[in-house]
Design an enzyme around this catalytic site. Structure first.
Site, PDB file in Angstrom:
ATOM      1  N   ARG A   1       0.791  -1.252   0.000  1.00 46.70           N
ATOM      2  CA  ARG A   1       0.000   0.000   0.000  1.00 46.70           C
ATOM      3  C   ARG A   1       0.813   1.286   0.000  1.00 46.70           C
ATOM      4  NH1 ARG A   1      -3.837  -2.893  -2.025  1.00 46.70           N
ATOM      5  NH2 ARG A   1      -5.282  -3.882  -0.594  1.00 46.70           N
TER       6      ARG A   1
ATOM      7  N   HIS B   1      -3.283 -11.948 -12.764  1.00 45.64           N
ATOM      8  CA  HIS B   1      -4.492 -12.071 -11.932  1.00 45.64           C
ATOM      9  C   HIS B   1      -5.581 -12.532 -12.904  1.00 45.64           C
ATOM     10  CE1 HIS B   1      -7.618 -10.204  -9.048  1.00 45.64           C
ATOM     11  NE2 HIS B   1      -8.304 -10.564 -10.112  1.00 45.64           N
TER      12      HIS B   1
ATOM     13  N   ASP C   1      -1.496 -12.952  -0.986  1.00 46.11           N
ATOM     14  CA  ASP C   1      -2.428 -11.907  -1.438  1.00 46.11           C
ATOM     15  C   ASP C   1      -2.821 -11.024  -0.250  1.00 46.11           C
ATOM     16  OD1 ASP C   1      -3.978 -10.298  -3.018  1.00 46.11           O
ATOM     17  OD2 ASP C   1      -5.521 -11.779  -3.435  1.00 46.11           O
TER      18      ASP C   1
HETATM   19 ZN    ZN Z   1      -5.048 -10.445  -7.584  1.00 41.57          ZN
END
Ligand code: ZN
Length: 437
Positions: A64, A178, A304
């Site tokens: 982040r 992803h 994740d």
């Molecule tokens: Zn992802």
């Protein structure tokens, strides 16, 4: 530097395990063997009954920073990783702004270097993760970036993905996808099926994931570039990747701890803590993923780890962001998924350390301009990145005890088995007795 003796554990090598001691000196494994004498002044850690192996490597951590420091920073994320037993993590590029150029990658690498563990960086595949124009992967690769992904979203346009694979191949890097078709998944907040009908929520079908896995396998066949599939959540996705591997295609895959332990029925609480992309699936998929993990068909367990500020997860289910914490409990959940007492210790270190280190190119045999070597075989001379994991420990996860800045763990008060007792990273004792030093 500190001299450390890890005394009397089961030392888990790449091909065999043996009870013994590990002497760590000057940042390296100095000696591995039976009844080693502790040098004067050495810190001795009792590892009796524990597994002693290479520090864990996480391929998939959302830190982040920059942009969402209220949820996590590189520093707090690295602390969470350390108590989770990780000596190296790969920071995801879906920050604000996205890590899509050398300047931003340099910033995260520099911040990561101030933490006690190795923080590698994944760069974005496309500019701003917008899915249309390729990011300057070569300039990021020159800084040591070995993994590229638009994670948070898959690269939707097959032509862009083909171009990215063709561009990445001569750089010797790996793309990570992803896999979710956003049009099929549009508006969905949980798995599409009987539960979504019952709860009146729009579903994200398994096909949204499987279709992109299928497409990308064909693009790998076409381009010959390596591709890593992130957080596979359905039995069919794993079967597709396994079949592609058997054909000799350069594909690898990870599963996330939550997809190995939680099924879609927990969504009945409408608690946004359980909202994640790809979504939690039916029990049959959870069981199939576990069976694949035990069978050695999964290259890595990757967290994740997705911290969110509390006010975001307090939103109504439909509006809350997807994602949950993972770093601090992943080892215990993986141990559980491998069968707890029946778990094979070499498989455990294969999916937690050696597999991910290979995919991230963090092994001793890889060119690593910035980071130490991880995922080793526990032999003398290796860089000292070592974890001590106690398979007998029983404990309870608690939101109160987290090192992460965020608290959006779905495991609060869950009974856990197996626990990280100690971590040596870059030759220093970072965690002992389960706590940061
Ligand atoms: Zn992802």
């Amino acid at each position: 530097m500190t001299t450390i003796v890890l005394r009397g554990g089961l030392v888990v090598g790449a091909t065999s395990s043996a009870r013994g001691d590990v002497l760590i000196r000057d940042g390296h494994l100095d000696e591995v063997g039976e009844s080693l004498a502790a040098p004067p002044g050495a810190t001795v850690i009792d590892a009796e009954g524990c597994w002693v192996g290479p520090g864990f490597v996480d391929l998939h951590a959302h830190l982040r920073e920059p942009g969402r420091e209220e949820a996590e920073t590189i520093e707090s994320g690295a602390r969470a990783a350390a108590v989770g037993g990780y000596s190296a993590i790969v920071a995801m590029p879906n920050t604000e702004p996205a890590l899509d150029n050398a300047a931003l990658v340099s910033y995260v690498l520099a911040r990561g270097a101030t933490t006690p563990i190795d923080v590698a960086v994944a760069g974005a595949i496309t500019q701003g993760r917008g899915g249309t124009h390729l990011a300057p992967m070569a300039e990021m690769a020159a800084l040591g970036v070995r993994l590229f992904t638009d994670d948070g979203i898959g690269v939707q346009d097959a032509a862009v993905m083909r171009r990215a694979l063709s561009y990445a191949k001569p750089l010797g890097v790996r793309l990570a996808q992803h896999p979710e078709d956003e049009q099929l998944a549009a508006g969905g907040t949980m798995n599409e099926g009987a539960w979504s009908s019952r709860l009146g929520l729009i579903g994200r079908p398994a096909l949204a994931e499987e279709l992109m896995v299928l497409r990308d396998i064909e693009l790998v066949r076409l381009t010959g570039c390596a591709l890593h599939f992130m957080h596979l959540s359905t039995a069919r996705s794993v079967a597709l990747v396994l079949a592609a591997k058997r054909e000799g295609l350069l594909v690898s895959c990870e599963v996330a701890p939550h997809h190995l332990t939680l099924d879609e029925s927990v969504l009945a609480t409408f608690d946004p803590l359980f909202k994640v992309h790809p979504p939690l699936r039916p029990r049959a998929d959870v069981d199939a993923l576990r069976a694949s993990l035990v069978a050695g068909e999964i290259d890595a367990v990757a967290t994740d780890h997705a911290p969110h500020a509390p006010e975001l997860k307090d939103l109504p289910f439909d509006e809350a962001p997807a994602g949950m914490l993972g770093l601090e409990h992943a080892a215990s959940l993986t141990f559980e998924a491998l069968g707890a007492e029946g778990a094979d210790e070499r498989m455990f270190f294969s999916v937690m350390s050696r597999g991910p280190a290979r995919i991230a190119q963090l092994r001793a045999s890889d060119a690593r301009p910035r980071h130490g070597a991880h995922g080793g075989s526990m032999t003398a001379g290796e860089d000292a990145n070592v974890v001590v994991f106690d398979p007998r420990a029983r404990w309870r996860a608690s939101r109160e005890d987290l090192q992460s800045r965020a608290t959006n763990t779905p495991y609060d008060q869950r009974a856990l088995r197996g626990r990280v007792r100690a971590l040596v990273a870059r030759g220093e004792l970072v965690v002992s007795e389960g706590a940061l030093r």
